[in-house]
Scaffold this motif. Structure first.
Motif, mmCIF file in Angstrom:
data_model
loop_
_atom_site.group_PDB
_atom_site.id
_atom_site.type_symbol
_atom_site.label_atom_id
_atom_site.label_comp_id
_atom_site.label_asym_id
_atom_site.label_seq_id
_atom_site.Cartn_x
_atom_site.Cartn_y
_atom_site.Cartn_z
ATOM 1 N N HIS A 1 24.986 3.727 -2.049
ATOM 2 C CA HIS A 1 24.400 3.790 -0.711
ATOM 3 C C HIS A 1 24.622 2.457 0.006
ATOM 4 N N HIS A 2 25.092 2.526 1.240
ATOM 5 C CA HIS A 2 25.458 1.294 1.941
ATOM 6 C C HIS A 2 24.256 0.404 2.235
ATOM 7 N N ARG A 3 23.082 0.997 2.375
ATOM 8 C CA ARG A 3 21.913 0.184 2.736
ATOM 9 C C ARG A 3 21.551 -0.816 1.645
ATOM 10 N N LEU A 4 21.730 -0.420 0.375
ATOM 11 C CA LEU A 4 21.441 -1.342 -0.716
ATOM 12 C C LEU A 4 22.351 -2.560 -0.621
ATOM 13 N N GLU A 5 23.638 -2.322 -0.385
ATOM 14 C CA GLU A 5 24.587 -3.438 -0.274
ATOM 15 C C GLU A 5 24.347 -4.252 0.990
ATOM 16 N N ALA A 6 23.946 -3.592 2.077
ATOM 17 C CA ALA A 6 23.686 -4.309 3.333
ATOM 18 C C ALA A 6 22.493 -5.241 3.198
ATOM 19 N N VAL A 7 21.430 -4.762 2.555
ATOM 20 C CA VAL A 7 20.248 -5.610 2.339
ATOM 21 C C VAL A 7 20.588 -6.748 1.383
ATOM 22 N N ARG A 8 21.353 -6.446 0.336
ATOM 23 C CA ARG A 8 21.767 -7.491 -0.596
ATOM 24 C C ARG A 8 22.557 -8.580 0.137
ATOM 25 N N LEU B 1 0.840 -1.209 0.000
ATOM 26 C CA LEU B 1 0.000 0.000 0.000
ATOM 27 C C LEU B 1 0.871 1.253 0.000
ATOM 28 N N LEU B 2 1.934 1.237 0.790
ATOM 29 C CA LEU B 2 2.817 2.397 0.873
ATOM 30 C C LEU B 2 3.474 2.699 -0.470
ATOM 31 N N LEU B 3 3.884 1.648 -1.190
ATOM 32 C CA LEU B 3 4.532 1.861 -2.485
ATOM 33 C C LEU B 3 3.605 2.518 -3.501
ATOM 34 N N GLY C 1 9.331 5.467 -3.566
ATOM 35 C CA GLY C 1 10.721 5.910 -3.494
ATOM 36 C C GLY C 1 11.680 4.754 -3.289
ATOM 37 N N PRO C 2 12.984 5.008 -3.442
ATOM 38 C CA PRO C 2 13.973 3.927 -3.347
ATOM 39 C C PRO C 2 14.066 3.308 -1.953
ATOM 40 N N ALA D 1 16.521 -4.262 -9.689
ATOM 41 C CA ALA D 1 15.850 -3.127 -10.324
ATOM 42 C C ALA D 1 16.236 -1.801 -9.661
ATOM 43 N N LEU D 2 16.624 -1.855 -8.402
ATOM 44 C CA LEU D 2 17.008 -0.634 -7.691
ATOM 45 C C LEU D 2 18.399 -0.138 -8.064
ATOM 46 N N GLU D 3 19.224 -1.005 -8.635
ATOM 47 C CA GLU D 3 20.603 -0.630 -8.953
ATOM 48 C C GLU D 3 20.681 0.509 -9.955
ATOM 49 N N ASP D 4 19.646 0.672 -10.778
ATOM 50 C CA ASP D 4 19.656 1.726 -11.788
ATOM 51 C C ASP D 4 19.169 3.063 -11.241
ATOM 52 N N ASP D 5 18.711 3.074 -9.987
ATOM 53 C CA ASP D 5 18.239 4.325 -9.391
ATOM 54 C C ASP D 5 19.454 5.092 -8.857
ATOM 55 N N GLU D 6 19.759 6.229 -9.461
ATOM 56 C CA GLU D 6 20.961 6.972 -9.090
ATOM 57 C C GLU D 6 20.937 7.436 -7.635
ATOM 58 N N ARG D 7 19.738 7.551 -7.058
ATOM 59 C CA ARG D 7 19.645 7.972 -5.661
ATOM 60 C C ARG D 7 20.202 6.912 -4.710
ATOM 61 N N MET D 8 20.230 5.656 -5.157
ATOM 62 C CA MET D 8 20.746 4.580 -4.314
ATOM 63 C C MET D 8 22.173 4.185 -4.681
ATOM 64 N N ALA D 9 22.688 4.794 -5.739
ATOM 65 C CA ALA D 9 24.047 4.441 -6.174
ATOM 66 C C ALA D 9 25.048 4.759 -5.069
#
Length: 415
Positions: free
Chosen positions: A367-374, A324-326, A331-332, A357-365
């Protein structure tokens, strides 16, 4: 003057800075000059208080010192203009006026809420007014604001500079907006308070995981907005979200300041009074007002807080709330959190596909959280080597020492 060892002077100065700035702007205007004067007063306090003792009224002391610095600056500027015979007379708002009698006494009211609404002005670009307010009200550095908005630091500096210039040019009176203006500015006010709280709850840099004073100030200001607009569901939702999240603060770090993830926290250390208040706020808002993002975030936090232990967490309900939030806020960060919920319900495979799919979002480029979740998802999938590499990358990207230590420890465990 009397010595007062608590709270620490640095925390006190950070908390008082927006109140002092608000008092100066209300009295004199001149946003830029007032901000400079406040910074000089804070430096003076940092030098004098350890040597001479903390004043009985720290806020009043800072307002007096800052006012004197600002008055001196305005007088010097006025003299310079006369010497150079530059343009016309100042407008009544811009003209220098001497401080009123009794200037040495600090005004009784807290001007921070006025400052908050002043900065969130409609004629400023949305990103600029949020950046300016985070600086003036939250006391965040340009680098911290840039990380909060997921943009380069230079972009943030430009936004703040432009916003200050627009406020100076507008000559807008310093005061609370009327009811119609409240509605126009409210979304930005809530976003700023949310970002201030986030920086306080999980500091983006430094040796400490949390900045409790910053989180407490965000809660205090949100309570003030809630008192002003008690029927607004999103204000209630944001206050509930803060209370439900901050309730876990005592359990988030070990005795040595190390990070303890949610799943491993001792829930008996959670603040149950804050949980009860937060649940009541969001439950009441969900039944009587239009659904909004802060209510959904608070509902997610409530599901976590009401679970007796990590195993009892209703991840299916959380996933439904994230979906629902999405629809409202795609947002990323929301997409990243949604991926975690997907992993908890459907396994790491589908969640890893969402991260791709999030890797192409420049706002997350970068960012440590993306790698931590991965890394977490790869570990759950059984790919220890890839998980270790992702944890190592995440540790290198974060500027928070507790987060970096935690992520490195996860990588070492998988070696």
């Amino acid at each position: 003057m009397t010595a007062d060892p608590a709270p620490p002077a640095e925390d006190l100065l950070r908390r008082l800075a927006p109140q002092v700035l608000g008092a100066l702007i209300r009295r004199y205007g001149h946003f830029d000059a007032a901000e400079d004067a406040v910074q000089e007063a804070l430096l003076a306090a940092a030098r004098q208080w350890p040597r001479e003792g903390r004043p009985a009224n720290p806020r009043g002391w800072l307002i007096r010192v800052a006012s004197r610095r600002l008055v001196d600056e305005l007088r010097a500027e006025d003299a310079r203009r006369r010497r150079e015979e530059k343009a016309a007379a100042l407008t009544p708002r811009d003209a220098f006026t001497a401080p009123p009698p009794g200037e040495s006494r600090a005004p009784a009211e807290d001007d921070t809420l006025r400052l908050l609404f002043l900065c969130c002005r409609a004629e400023l670009a949305p990103a600029a007014r949020i950046a300016l307010t985070l600086r003036a009200v939250g006391g965040l550095t340009t680098a911290e604001i840039a990380r909060a908005q997921l943009v380069p630091e230079a972009t943030t500096a430009q936004r703040i500079s432009r916003a200050k210039r627009r406020i100076k040019e507008s000559g807008t009176p310093f005061g609370m907006p009327d009811e119609e203006e409240h509605a126009e500015r409210l979304a930005d006010v809530l976003q700023v308070l949310y970002l201030i709280f986030n920086e306080g709850y999980t500091a983006s840099s430094g040796r400490d995981l949390q900045r409790a004073d910053l989180a407490a100030e965000a809660i205090r200001l949100t309570r003030a907005v809630h008192a002003l607009l008690p029927a607004d569901g999103e204000v209630s939702g944001l206050l509930a979200l803060m209370l439900l999240t901050d309730a876990r603060r005592a359990a988030r770090t070990g005795a040595d300041g190390s990070l303890i993830p949610l799943a491993d926290q001792d829930r008996t250390r959670w603040d149950r009074a804050a949980v009860t208040e937060g649940v009541a706020l969001v439950s009441e808002a969900l039944t009587r007002t239009r659904l909004g993002p802060y209510q959904l975030r608070a509902a997610i936090a409530a599901v976590h807080d009401e679970a007796a232990n990590d195993a009892d967490t209703d991840w299916t309900e959380i996933l439904g709330l994230y979906e629902l939030l999405l629809r409202m806020v795609p947002g990323p960060v929301e997409r990243l959190n949604h991926a975690v919920a997907v992993a908890m319900v459907h396994g790491p495979g589908p969640a890893l596909a969402l991260l791709a799919a999030l890797e192409d979002d420049e706002r997350m480029a970068g960012h440590h959280r993306l790698e931590a979740v991965r890394a977490h998802l790869l570990e759950r999938a059984g790919d220890r080597e890839a998980a270790r590499a992702a944890y190592t990358r995440a540790a290198a990207l974060t500027l928070s020492l507790p987060e970096a230590r935690y992520l490195r420890s996860r990588a070492v465990r998988l070696a």
